[in-house]
Design a protein around this motif. Structure first.
Motif, PDB file in Angstrom:
ATOM      1  N   ILE A   1       0.852  -1.206   0.000  1.00 56.48           N
ATOM      2  CA  ILE A   1       0.000   0.000   0.000  1.00 56.48           C
ATOM      3  C   ILE A   1       0.881   1.247   0.000  1.00 56.48           C
ATOM      4  CG2 ILE A   1      -1.583   1.379   1.429  1.00 56.48           C
ATOM      5  CD1 ILE A   1      -3.117  -0.746   0.075  1.00 56.48           C
TER       6      ILE A   1
ATOM      7  N   GLU B   1       0.924   4.126  -2.745  1.00 56.39           N
ATOM      8  CA  GLU B   1       0.726   5.532  -2.376  1.00 56.39           C
ATOM      9  C   GLU B   1       1.864   6.389  -2.921  1.00 56.39           C
ATOM     10  OE1 GLU B   1      -1.409   6.323   1.746  1.00 56.39           O
ATOM     11  OE2 GLU B   1       0.229   4.874   1.972  1.00 56.39           O
TER      12      GLU B   1
ATOM     13  N   VAL C   1      -2.666   4.896  -4.990  1.00 55.14           N
ATOM     14  CA  VAL C   1      -3.565   4.809  -3.847  1.00 55.14           C
ATOM     15  C   VAL C   1      -3.420   6.086  -3.030  1.00 55.14           C
ATOM     16  CG1 VAL C   1      -4.010   3.608  -1.653  1.00 55.14           C
ATOM     17  CG2 VAL C   1      -3.539   2.286  -3.709  1.00 55.14           C
TER      18      VAL C   1
ATOM     19  N   ARG D   1      -4.890   7.562   0.693  1.00 58.58           N
ATOM     20  CA  ARG D   1      -5.641   7.269   1.921  1.00 58.58           C
ATOM     21  C   ARG D   1      -5.968   8.583   2.611  1.00 58.58           C
ATOM     22  NH1 ARG D   1      -2.388   2.904   5.354  1.00 58.58           N
ATOM     23  NH2 ARG D   1      -0.612   4.025   4.509  1.00 58.58           N
TER      24      ARG D   1
ATOM     25  N   TYR E   1     -10.229   5.171   1.022  1.00 58.35           N
ATOM     26  CA  TYR E   1      -9.222   4.803   0.029  1.00 58.35           C
ATOM     27  C   TYR E   1      -9.686   5.267  -1.345  1.00 58.35           C
ATOM     28  CZ  TYR E   1      -6.753   1.759   3.286  1.00 58.35           C
ATOM     29  OH  TYR E   1      -6.028   1.277   4.343  1.00 58.35           O
TER      30      TYR E   1
END
Length: 104
Positions: free
Chosen positions: A66, A70, A75, A77, A92
């Motif tokens: 993850i 990112e 991605v 968050r 997300y």
């Protein structure tokens, strides 16, 4: 000589961009996790425990993938807080094409 065996796809399949599959800066683990995340329904709860439950990898492995996604803009968050400023959830945003490269 290599052979490719394909299955007829009439249901229960996902169409995804080839962009991230060909991104050499992503590890195979990150590509696999992104593929898995993109195959899930939009309303699925993308928490670490839920993602970990879908594979044999542990939570540290999922967390590192993850973070990699990112870092590369696939991605995002966002922390969700209630009216008292207390943490309630994580939102997300998952992209097939990294943030900033949508029009390339």
């Amino acid at each position: 000589m290599s052979q490719i065996f394909r299955v007829e796809r009439t249901k229960n399949y996902t169409v995804m961009s080839n962009q991230y599959f060909k991104n050499k800066s992503l590890s195979l683990k990150a590509r696999g996790l992104l593929s898995l995340m993109l195959s899930l329904p939009d309303d699925w709860n993308y928490n670490m425990q839920g993602l970990t439950s879908l594979s044999r990898d542990g939570i540290d492995s999922v967390r590192s993938a993850i973070k990699e996604l990112e870092h590369h803009g696939y991605v995002q968050r966002n922390i969700v807080r209630n009216e008292y400023g207390m943490f309630t959830d994580t939102e997300y945003i998952i992209r097939e094409v990294p943030l900033g490269q949508e029009n390339d």
